[in-house]
Design a protein around this motif. Structure first.
Motif, PDB file in Angstrom:
ATOM      1  N   GLU A 144     -31.823 -41.502 -14.505  1.00 34.07           N
ATOM      2  CA  GLU A 144     -31.140 -42.201 -13.414  1.00 34.07           C
ATOM      3  C   GLU A 144     -32.172 -42.776 -12.453  1.00 34.07           C
ATOM      4  O   GLU A 144     -33.191 -42.157 -12.171  1.00 34.07           O
ATOM      5  N   THR A 145     -31.919 -43.984 -11.981  1.00 31.77           N
ATOM      6  CA  THR A 145     -32.844 -44.627 -11.039  1.00 31.77           C
ATOM      7  C   THR A 145     -32.116 -44.910  -9.720  1.00 31.77           C
ATOM      8  O   THR A 145     -30.890 -44.842  -9.635  1.00 31.77           O
ATOM      9  N   GLU A 146     -32.904 -45.263  -8.726  1.00 34.52           N
ATOM     10  CA  GLU A 146     -32.330 -45.606  -7.418  1.00 34.52           C
ATOM     11  C   GLU A 146     -31.632 -46.967  -7.475  1.00 34.52           C
ATOM     12  O   GLU A 146     -30.695 -47.231  -6.747  1.00 34.52           O
ATOM     13  N   ASP A 147     -32.154 -47.861  -8.349  1.00 31.02           N
ATOM     14  CA  ASP A 147     -31.601 -49.219  -8.414  1.00 31.02           C
ATOM     15  C   ASP A 147     -30.262 -49.207  -9.138  1.00 31.02           C
ATOM     16  O   ASP A 147     -30.195 -48.826 -10.299  1.00 31.02           O
ATOM     17  N   ARG A 148     -29.241 -49.610  -8.471  1.00 34.37           N
ATOM     18  CA  ARG A 148     -27.906 -49.696  -9.079  1.00 34.37           C
ATOM     19  C   ARG A 148     -27.646 -51.145  -9.468  1.00 34.37           C
ATOM     20  O   ARG A 148     -28.168 -52.071  -8.849  1.00 34.37           O
ATOM     21  N   ALA A 149     -26.819 -51.326 -10.488  1.00 35.12           N
ATOM     22  CA  ALA A 149     -26.456 -52.681 -10.906  1.00 35.12           C
ATOM     23  C   ALA A 149     -25.600 -53.322  -9.814  1.00 35.12           C
ATOM     24  O   ALA A 149     -24.517 -52.836  -9.509  1.00 35.12           O
ATOM     25  N   LYS A 150     -26.124 -54.392  -9.207  1.00 31.19           N
ATOM     26  CA  LYS A 150     -25.366 -55.088  -8.156  1.00 31.19           C
ATOM     27  C   LYS A 150     -24.579 -56.223  -8.817  1.00 31.19           C
ATOM     28  O   LYS A 150     -25.142 -56.978  -9.610  1.00 31.19           O
ATOM     29  N   PRO A 151     -23.299 -56.349  -8.512  1.00 30.40           N
ATOM     30  CA  PRO A 151     -22.467 -57.351  -9.196  1.00 30.40           C
ATOM     31  C   PRO A 151     -23.017 -58.770  -9.053  1.00 30.40           C
ATOM     32  O   PRO A 151     -23.464 -59.172  -7.977  1.00 30.40           O
ATOM     33  N   LYS A 152     -23.011 -59.514 -10.161  1.00 25.73           N
ATOM     34  CA  LYS A 152     -23.387 -60.934 -10.159  1.00 25.73           C
ATOM     35  C   LYS A 152     -22.236 -61.688 -10.815  1.00 25.73           C
ATOM     36  O   LYS A 152     -22.227 -61.906 -12.022  1.00 25.73           O
ATOM     37  N   PRO A 153     -21.207 -62.054 -10.013  1.00 29.25           N
ATOM     38  CA  PRO A 153     -20.010 -62.667 -10.605  1.00 29.25           C
ATOM     39  C   PRO A 153     -20.280 -64.044 -11.205  1.00 29.25           C
ATOM     40  O   PRO A 153     -21.176 -64.770 -10.765  1.00 29.25           O
ATOM     41  N   ILE A 154     -19.505 -64.371 -12.247  1.00 29.49           N
ATOM     42  CA  ILE A 154     -19.566 -65.696 -12.879  1.00 29.49           C
ATOM     43  C   ILE A 154     -18.171 -66.295 -12.806  1.00 29.49           C
ATOM     44  O   ILE A 154     -17.210 -65.711 -13.318  1.00 29.49           O
ATOM     45  N   ASN A 155     -18.042 -67.454 -12.171  1.00 32.72           N
ATOM     46  CA  ASN A 155     -16.796 -68.221 -12.203  1.00 32.72           C
ATOM     47  C   ASN A 155     -16.974 -69.354 -13.203  1.00 32.72           C
ATOM     48  O   ASN A 155     -18.012 -70.013 -13.217  1.00 32.72           O
ATOM     49  N   PHE A 156     -15.980 -69.548 -14.058  1.00 30.48           N
ATOM     50  CA  PHE A 156     -16.151 -70.575 -15.087  1.00 30.48           C
ATOM     51  C   PHE A 156     -14.889 -71.424 -15.234  1.00 30.48           C
ATOM     52  O   PHE A 156     -13.777 -70.992 -14.937  1.00 30.48           O
ATOM     53  N   THR A 157     -15.122 -72.652 -15.680  1.00 31.61           N
ATOM     54  CA  THR A 157     -14.040 -73.567 -16.061  1.00 31.61           C
ATOM     55  C   THR A 157     -14.399 -74.123 -17.429  1.00 31.61           C
ATOM     56  O   THR A 157     -15.538 -74.565 -17.652  1.00 31.61           O
ATOM     57  N   ILE A 158     -13.451 -74.073 -18.360  1.00 31.72           N
ATOM     58  CA  ILE A 158     -13.707 -74.593 -19.713  1.00 31.72           C
ATOM     59  C   ILE A 158     -12.754 -75.754 -19.969  1.00 31.72           C
ATOM     60  O   ILE A 158     -11.530 -75.606 -19.867  1.00 31.72           O
ATOM     61  N   THR A 159     -13.309 -76.908 -20.274  1.00 34.16           N
ATOM     62  CA  THR A 159     -12.547 -78.096 -20.695  1.00 34.16           C
ATOM     63  C   THR A 159     -13.329 -78.731 -21.846  1.00 34.16           C
ATOM     64  O   THR A 159     -14.486 -78.354 -22.080  1.00 34.16           O
ATOM     65  N   PRO A 160     -12.754 -79.691 -22.567  1.00 37.62           N
ATOM     66  CA  PRO A 160     -13.529 -80.341 -23.645  1.00 37.62           C
ATOM     67  C   PRO A 160     -14.853 -80.931 -23.134  1.00 37.62           C
ATOM     68  O   PRO A 160     -15.849 -80.947 -23.853  1.00 37.62           O
ATOM     69  N   GLU A 161     -14.860 -81.369 -21.868  1.00 41.76           N
ATOM     70  CA  GLU A 161     -16.070 -82.005 -21.312  1.00 41.76           C
ATOM     71  C   GLU A 161     -17.184 -80.986 -21.048  1.00 41.76           C
ATOM     72  O   GLU A 161     -18.370 -81.326 -21.062  1.00 41.76           O
ATOM     73  N   THR A 162     -16.812 -79.725 -20.770  1.00 46.67           N
ATOM     74  CA  THR A 162     -17.840 -78.729 -20.433  1.00 46.67           C
ATOM     75  C   THR A 162     -18.486 -78.114 -21.673  1.00 46.67           C
ATOM     76  O   THR A 162     -19.477 -77.420 -21.570  1.00 46.67           O
ATOM     77  N   LEU A 163     -17.916 -78.368 -22.840  1.00 43.20           N
ATOM     78  CA  LEU A 163     -18.438 -77.736 -24.060  1.00 43.20           C
ATOM     79  C   LEU A 163     -19.699 -78.449 -24.516  1.00 43.20           C
ATOM     80  O   LEU A 163     -19.696 -79.662 -24.743  1.00 43.20           O
ATOM     81  N   THR A 164     -20.771 -77.711 -24.657  1.00 46.92           N
ATOM     82  CA  THR A 164     -22.059 -78.327 -25.017  1.00 46.92           C
ATOM     83  C   THR A 164     -22.354 -78.228 -26.510  1.00 46.92           C
ATOM     84  O   THR A 164     -23.106 -79.009 -27.056  1.00 46.92           O
ATOM     85  N   ASN A 165     -21.743 -77.240 -27.196  1.00 50.53           N
ATOM     86  CA  ASN A 165     -22.102 -77.022 -28.605  1.00 50.53           C
ATOM     87  C   ASN A 165     -21.061 -77.601 -29.562  1.00 50.53           C
ATOM     88  O   ASN A 165     -20.902 -77.158 -30.683  1.00 50.53           O
ATOM     89  N   LEU A 166     -20.319 -78.601 -29.067  1.00 52.20           N
ATOM     90  CA  LEU A 166     -19.243 -79.168 -29.886  1.00 52.20           C
ATOM     91  C   LEU A 166     -19.649 -80.546 -30.386  1.00 52.20           C
ATOM     92  O   LEU A 166     -20.047 -81.413 -29.612  1.00 52.20           O
ATOM     93  N   LYS A 167     -19.537 -80.769 -31.704  1.00 51.78           N
ATOM     94  CA  LYS A 167     -19.961 -82.050 -32.282  1.00 51.78           C
ATOM     95  C   LYS A 167     -18.834 -83.076 -32.231  1.00 51.78           C
ATOM     96  O   LYS A 167     -19.051 -84.239 -31.965  1.00 51.78           O
ATOM     97  N   GLU A 168     -17.619 -82.635 -32.524  1.00 50.45           N
ATOM     98  CA  GLU A 168     -16.506 -83.587 -32.601  1.00 50.45           C
ATOM     99  C   GLU A 168     -15.505 -83.297 -31.486  1.00 50.45           C
ATOM    100  O   GLU A 168     -14.468 -82.686 -31.697  1.00 50.45           O
ATOM    101  N   LYS A 169     -15.846 -83.767 -30.285  1.00 50.68           N
ATOM    102  CA  LYS A 169     -15.016 -83.449 -29.121  1.00 50.68           C
ATOM    103  C   LYS A 169     -13.639 -84.086 -29.214  1.00 50.68           C
ATOM    104  O   LYS A 169     -12.669 -83.587 -28.655  1.00 50.68           O
ATOM    105  N   GLU A 170     -13.530 -85.215 -29.958  1.00 47.37           N
ATOM    106  CA  GLU A 170     -12.231 -85.889 -30.031  1.00 47.37           C
ATOM    107  C   GLU A 170     -11.199 -85.071 -30.811  1.00 47.37           C
ATOM    108  O   GLU A 170      -9.998 -85.260 -30.670  1.00 47.37           O
TER     109      GLU A 170
END
Length: 296
Positions: A144-170
């Protein structure tokens, strides 16, 4: 007939660096049992291997993929002689301490990286009798250590435009999903939590899933081989769900198949979470979120 067994005092078999690993070697026999000595080996090692796709590309790796020995103790439990009829128990104690210039990492059972700690007991016998041996795995966790995991929240929105690994967006229907992961820095003993809301979608939805992925990197100065493999997949929504309805995300990290995020000069063990939306025509979209695991 003779049997050899080894048992630890701690029922859960979980130890931290600096602890004493204590237990008993148990020998049972009908009649006197002659032997050539009993030895106990306590060993901790990291075993690395390459995936099939990396083998031909990185032949230079083979030298760097030898097991990394983290600890190694040998103990003479009994000198050559005879054990009497019945049950004999021989206690042992071994300090859990890394070899010089090495660190003890947490126990981890992966695909290309394995960190394991074992006790092996061997009883040598005369030529006509088979040697007896027994091995037992025990678990190592960080202190056990003194350092505790401090929350690092992630807010996300997913739409066809936000997808980076998609070849055929249509081919992807118009949709919008938003949500949050309560923290990307997580204590391994606490669940991953959050929520996702499907705000709109022009087609039906078949399923929404949360996937936990391990990313294991093995390598040396010549290069690195990096492989991502699934640990577990949890379905959080089934069928064409109501739009605008918050769906909770809740995932417990499986013991031994995850460990605190680890980076060394020879290998790395990292983790990611995928949010997967599967449409009724079986098209799917994935949004990837790297996470960091700690023990506390």
């Amino acid at each position: 007939m003779a049997t050899l067994d080894v048992r630890l005092k701690k029922v859960n078999k979980v130890y931290k660096e600096g602890d004493v690993v204590a237990g008993v070697v148990i020998i049972q026999s009908k009649g006197d049992l002659a032997h050539q000595g009993v030895t106990l080996l306590m060993e901790g090692s990291v075993n690395l291997q390459l995936s099939a796709k990396s083998v031909g590309v990185f032949e230079a790796f083979y030298n760097s993929l030898k097991p990394i020995l983290l600890l190694h103790y040998t103990l003479e439990v009994a000198k050559p002689g005879k054990f009497p009829n019945g049950k004999t128990e021989i206690p042992f104690e071994v300090p859990l301490k890394a070899k010089s210039n090495k660190s003890l990492y947490e126990t981890y059972h992966g695909v290309f990286v394995n960190i394991q700690y074992q006790i092996k007991v061997d009883m040598k016998r005369s030529l006509l009798n088979k040697d007896l041996n027994k091995q037992l795995e025990f678990i190592v966790e960080y202190k056990e250590t003194e350092d505790r995991a401090k929350p690092k929240p992630i807010n996300f929105t997913i739409t066809p435009e936000t997808l980076t690994n998609l070849k055929e967006k249509e081919k992807v229907p118009k949709f919008k999903a938003r949500g949050k992961i309560d923290s990307s820095l997580l204590c391994i003993t606490k669940p991953l939590t959050g929520e996702i809301v499907l705000e709109s979608c022009e087609t039906g939805v078949k399923s929404i899933e949360i996937q936990l992925v391990r990313v294991e990197t093995c390598g040396c100065a010549e290069g690195f081989a990096k492989d991502a493999t699934e640990i577990q997949n949890i379905q959080i929504a089934d069928g064409d769900i109501m739009r605008g309805l918050p769906i909770p995300i809740f995932m417990i990290f499986p013991r031994l198949f995850t460990c605190p995020t680890l980076t060394t000069s020879n290998f790395k063990v990292e983790f990611e979470v995928n949010v997967v939306i599967i449409f009724q025509d079986d098209h799917l979209v994935t949004e990837n979120f790297p996470i960091k695991l700690t023990r506390y």
